[in-house]
Enzyme design. Structure first.
Site, PDB file in Angstrom:
ATOM      1  N   GLY A 318       0.836  -1.205   0.000  1.00  0.00           N
ATOM      2  CA  GLY A 318       0.000   0.000   0.000  1.00  0.00           C
ATOM      3  C   GLY A 318       0.869   1.254   0.000  1.00  0.00           C
ATOM      4  O   GLY A 318       0.584   2.229  -0.692  1.00  0.00           O
ATOM      5  N   TRP A 321       2.457   1.587  -3.380  1.00  0.00           N
ATOM      6  CA  TRP A 321       1.477   2.033  -4.380  1.00  0.00           C
ATOM      7  C   TRP A 321       1.531   3.556  -4.532  1.00  0.00           C
ATOM      8  O   TRP A 321       1.366   4.092  -5.626  1.00  0.00           O
ATOM      9  CB  TRP A 321       0.071   1.606  -3.934  1.00  0.00           C
ATOM     10  CG  TRP A 321      -1.032   2.125  -4.831  1.00  0.00           C
ATOM     11  CD1 TRP A 321      -1.548   1.519  -5.933  1.00  0.00           C
ATOM     12  CD2 TRP A 321      -1.750   3.359  -4.679  1.00  0.00           C
ATOM     13  NE1 TRP A 321      -2.529   2.290  -6.491  1.00  0.00           N
ATOM     14  CE2 TRP A 321      -2.670   3.436  -5.734  1.00  0.00           C
ATOM     15  CE3 TRP A 321      -1.694   4.408  -3.762  1.00  0.00           C
ATOM     16  CZ2 TRP A 321      -3.544   4.511  -5.896  1.00  0.00           C
ATOM     17  CZ3 TRP A 321      -2.556   5.486  -3.920  1.00  0.00           C
ATOM     18  CH2 TRP A 321      -3.477   5.524  -4.978  1.00  0.00           C
ATOM     19  N   HIS A 322       1.807   4.241  -3.409  1.00  0.00           N
ATOM     20  CA  HIS A 322       1.816   5.700  -3.462  1.00  0.00           C
ATOM     21  C   HIS A 322       2.973   6.244  -4.280  1.00  0.00           C
ATOM     22  O   HIS A 322       2.881   7.332  -4.845  1.00  0.00           O
ATOM     23  CB  HIS A 322       1.884   6.284  -2.044  1.00  0.00           C
ATOM     24  CG  HIS A 322       0.593   6.202  -1.318  1.00  0.00           C
ATOM     25  ND1 HIS A 322       0.190   5.046  -0.692  1.00  0.00           N
ATOM     26  CD2 HIS A 322      -0.404   7.104  -1.147  1.00  0.00           C
ATOM     27  CE1 HIS A 322      -1.000   5.259  -0.141  1.00  0.00           C
ATOM     28  NE2 HIS A 322      -1.382   6.486  -0.413  1.00  0.00           N
ATOM     29  N   GLY A 323       4.044   5.510  -4.316  1.00  0.00           N
ATOM     30  CA  GLY A 323       5.165   6.015  -5.082  1.00  0.00           C
ATOM     31  C   GLY A 323       6.380   5.143  -4.906  1.00  0.00           C
ATOM     32  O   GLY A 323       6.483   4.378  -3.944  1.00  0.00           O
ATOM     33  N   PHE A 454       0.567  10.262  -7.646  1.00  0.00           N
ATOM     34  CA  PHE A 454       0.599   8.824  -7.369  1.00  0.00           C
ATOM     35  C   PHE A 454      -0.104   8.064  -8.479  1.00  0.00           C
ATOM     36  O   PHE A 454      -0.361   6.916  -8.408  1.00  0.00           O
ATOM     37  CB  PHE A 454      -0.064   8.528  -6.024  1.00  0.00           C
ATOM     38  CG  PHE A 454       0.563   9.337  -4.893  1.00  0.00           C
ATOM     39  CD1 PHE A 454       1.919   9.633  -4.911  1.00  0.00           C
ATOM     40  CD2 PHE A 454      -0.191   9.802  -3.835  1.00  0.00           C
ATOM     41  CE1 PHE A 454       2.497  10.387  -3.900  1.00  0.00           C
ATOM     42  CE2 PHE A 454       0.376  10.547  -2.814  1.00  0.00           C
ATOM     43  CZ  PHE A 454       1.713  10.840  -2.851  1.00  0.00           C
TER      44      PHE A 454
END
Lengths: 454, 393
Positions: A318, A321-323, A454
């Protein structure tokens, strides 16, 4: 062309609203909406709009194939093809550069040379997850595959939620697109108010906080502890008002079109535990990760150790996923750790006074935003060092204190934008119109939404 | 058919109407007023604006401290144009016009001295344009064109000289003579901004009747070196001060009496000793613009220090410059008074000069009298009607 821009508000939105109402039959309206959404996307991502078309085509075809195929092995293979394509796409655009840099950092010299110079297409993390969720749902037979390409294409590309979510489940949105029903004027009005609320959150709170806090957070080595902690509080508020503002705008826009999107925020800073926080923050992502990653990994059904492992994997991914950055992995890992610890002390935690639980939770959330905001490990180290050992007199402008106060007060309100009935009375409508004017006058100072990155 | 919900439909219509109408009004006002507010935003700055407001709130008691220079004076003129109200007689020109005073004029006549130190002709036109834009064209312009200026080399920017040209000595907001480089429809984000709207409101506020402003810290101090303070006009000061009529008081000057004269550089009044044609071209352009606005003009060349024309080498140069100026002025059918060599006949003695060019209020009074009674056949009578009997004595 972002939601917080004059061309969007005064050209794109009125044209799309008019077209969506006037173009008939429904299929033609969906074609219109898809073209409009691709146009919107092309302004943000240019030729990468074609990439979204490819991704859409692949998952639509996968849905059709899964529907026709009965043999479990073949079905699994088809799903794996979809996952490989979607995750491959995401990995290529988002993580190749990070991978090369990390290998070189670990080796201490240049092992791999990055000659690709890849630019991350806007919204790829969102539409890839949305599209991938569709394939998984069809594979699980939780959802009948869409028989209409244009319907599916409009689902993936629908402009209100395209670039920064919320990540809408196909089971929620596809039926609405298949049969939008008549446009209810009260919903259009309510949507316009919700959109305005989101715009106000973005330009009047988030952007103002960023304006004063960014100079501190972009040069952490020059400030003392009071300034740094104040700026980090400001960032905590900024990211909430920025992202929840975007979500309100997306939901308001969809509502104006007669569609309803998923909730994404529910007063997250009123959470009293880590698990409560994840039921309130970026809900569409946390439930996506829960349903498509955590539970398939085994969830909490395979013993404590495996539960912990699944939880940690989910939160680390998770974060990633943001970066592509160690700071996001640390952020995800920190939240994973909080959940693990909390699961063990849950009963004791609940015996604490509510004020203590809320205060402790706010502090933990604040700590978690530090790696999220500090883009390099060096900055992260500098922040903690100076925030701990540099008790210098504050130099931050008074306005930053003021905006933080306003932000905290808004976060503490008992009703958030989801709970408000946006069919306002006459006075409130006029008041909101005037606030909308003020918000529009702030647009030239408005920055990009944080989650666009993102 | 969509189900109709009349109340909600009405609310939506009201909501959209308010937003669109309010923004349309704001946009229109900002477009209309932007050119007058650029100095508020950039070069003028809050302290200068506040100083001018205090100056105008106490025009008989206050003098505003400010260092002389084009980058100080041009924004000051720009801001002042919005504050001073209707102007009947406008002084334009170089710093040697700095003592041209409203005290020469009858009470019913609004005089404003818009001189600019070290200025180009297009700067003078800026002042004129600002005054016209704020309150309409003045009836009369007294235009000081120094002979020494025409004799000095250096290029003169034109109104359409690109903003980045070094000719402008570029500093904001006057990179170019054109105040609105972008058409409004290409500049919507800034026109529909809170900052521009605040500037418009500030400008509108300046059009309201003047109110008494509270003094600020430092106003009562004489020489703390800070600019834009309101100091007592009846006291000497070591700083340059500007009066409400736009004229200037030198350091050490009191009641129009100059402090002891400075050094006189005889050759300073004749520049580079040959006529600068580019300056004549720009003078021609400015005069054409002023005449086109319907304003009468008297162009004059102020007297230089007697020591200058006593030097026989210098006088012919000055006479040549005056002849060149006269030729340009008369092409427009305007009055020209060449007074450069007339210090003696005007009665301006050594004590009236602070250097070879800058003259006292008394000497300026004599110049005005000469303009009104001796050398301006077209507009002299009009000027005469505006002067006090004391000026004409």
């Amino acid at each position: 062309m972002a939601f917080n821009s004059l061309p969007f508000i005064f050209i794109f939105l009125p044209l799309v609203m008019a077209g969506w109402r006037l173009v008939r039959p429904r299929r033609a309206a969906l074609v219109f909406m898809t073209i409009a959404s691709y146009t919107f996307y092309a302004f943000a991502a240019g030729w990468y709009a074609l990439l979204m078309l490819v991704s859409t085509t692949v998952d639509f075809t996968v849905g059709i194939l899964l529907d026709r195929e009965e043999r479990p092995g073949r079905r699994k293979l088809i799903l794996l093809l979809s996952l490989a394509f979607n995750l491959g796409l995401l990995s290529f655009f988002k993580y190749v550069g990070f991978f090369i840099t990390s290998v070189n950092d670990v080796a201490g010299h240049t092992v791999l040379t990055n000659t690709l110079h890849i630019i991350l297409p806007a919204g790829i993390s969102f539409y890839t997850f949305q599209s991938m969720g569709y394939s998984i749902d069809v594979y699980r037979r939780d959802l009948a595959p869409s028989k209409s390409f244009i319907e599916f294409a409009s689902f993936v590309s629908l402009f209100p939620q395209l670039i920064a979510g919320p990540i809408v489940r196909p089971s929620k949105l596809l039926p609405q697109l298949a049969d939008p029903g008549p446009i209810d004027e009260s919903r259009v009005t309510s949507g316009a108010m919700l959109f305005t609320c989101g715009l106000l959150k973005k330009v009047m709170v988030a952007d103002r906080l960023a304006f004063h806090a960014d100079p501190i957070l972009n040069a952490v080595g020059r400030f003392g502890s009071v300034d740094l902690w104040l700026a980090m509080v400001a960032f905590s508020l900024q990211i909430y008002f920025d992202f929840s503002g975007y979500t309100d705008m997306a939901r308001g826009l969809a509502r104006m079109l007669g569609l309803e999107l998923t909730l994404n925020f529910d007063s997250p800073y009123q959470a009293d535990s880590p698990s409560d926080f994840w039921k309130r923050w970026h809900i569409s992502l946390s439930t996506w990760l829960r349903d498509y990653l955590y539970i398939p990994l085994g969830g909490n059904r395979k013993g404590k150790v495996r539960t912990d492992l699944n939880l940690m994997i989910t939160m680390l991914l998770g974060g990633l996923w943001h970066g592509a950055g160690w700071n996001f992995i640390i952020w995800g890992g920190f939240h994973g750790l909080l959940l693990l610890v909390f699961h063990r002390v849950d009963r004791a935690w609940q015996t604490l006074h509510a004020v203590v639980r809320h205060a402790a939770m706010l502090l933990l959330i604040l700590l978690s935003w530090i790696p999220f905001r500090m883009h390099t490990l060096a900055d992260l180290g500098t922040f903690f060092h100076r925030a701990s050992f540099r008790p210098e007199a504050p130099t931050a402008p008074l306005a930053l204190w003021g905006y933080c106060f306003v932000g905290i007060a808004l976060c503490a309100l008992p009703k958030n934008s989801n709970a408000i009935n946006w069919n306002l009375g006459w006075r409130s409508t006029v008041g909101f119109a005037l606030l909308a004017v003020v918000a529009i006058l702030h647009l030239n100072l408005s920055s990009k939404f944080i989650y666009f990155a993102f | 058919m969509a189900p109709q919900s009349p109340a909600e439909t009405k609310k939506l219509v009201v909501f959209v109407t308010i937003v669109v109408a309010a923004l349309a009004i704001i946009l229109s006002a900002n477009i209309a007023i932007r050119s007058r507010t650029s100095a508020f935003a950039e070069g003028a700055g809050t302290p200068r604006r506040a100083g001018l407001e205090r100056l105008w709130a106490n025009p008989t008691k206050c003098a505003m401290t400010m260092e002389p220079s084009p980058d100080n004076e041009r924004p000051m003129r720009h801001v002042n144009a919005g504050i001073i109200g209707k102007v009947d007689v406008l002084e334009l020109g170089q710093s040697d016009a700095d003592h041209m005073s409203s005290t020469f004029f009858d009470d019913r006549v609004r005089f404003y001295n818009g001189f600019l130190s070290n200025s180009y002709f297009v700067y003078h036109y800026e002042v004129f344009e600002d005054v016209v834009a704020a309150h309409g064209a003045p009836a009369l312009v007294l235009y000081d064109v120094g002979s020494g200026y025409i004799l000095r080399d250096a290029m003169e920017p034109a109104w359409d000289t690109p903003g980045q040209s070094a000719l402008w000595w570029g500093f904001p907001p006057f990179h170019t003579g054109k105040p609105d480089p972008l058409p409004w429809y290409r500049d919507l984000p800034s026109l529909l901004s809170l900052a521009q709207t605040q500037l418009t409101l500030t400008w509108v506020e300046h059009q309201l009747p003047h109110r008494t402003l509270a003094p600020v810290a430092g106003d009562t101090e004489d020489d703390n070196g800070q600019q834009f303070r309101c100091v007592d006009v009846r006291k000497k000061s070591g700083m340059y001060r500007w009066l409400a009529d736009g004229s200037r008081v030198y350091a050490g000057e009191l009641d129009g009496v100059l402090a002891k004269p400075g050094a006189v550089h005889v050759t300073g009044a004749v520049g580079d000793r040959h006529i600068n044609e580019s300056r004549l071209v720009q003078l021609d352009w400015v005069l054409g613009k002023i005449v086109a606005a319907g304003t009468k003009v008297i162009v004059y060349t102020p007297p230089v220090h007697p020591a200058v024309f006593a030097d026989k080498k210098q006088a012919p140069l000055i006479e040549g410059a005056e002849a060149a100026i006269r030729a340009v002025v008369e092409r427009h059918g305007l009055d020209y008074c060449g007074l450069a060599l007339d210090a003696d006949s005007l009665g301006c003695g050594n004590g009236d000069f602070s250097d070879e060019l800058h003259i006292s209020r008394k000497c300026n009074q004599r110049i005005v009298k000469r303009l009104a009674t001796g050398c301006a056949p077209h507009a002299g009578a009009m000027l005469k009607d505006m002067l006090t009997p004391a000026t004409l004595e």
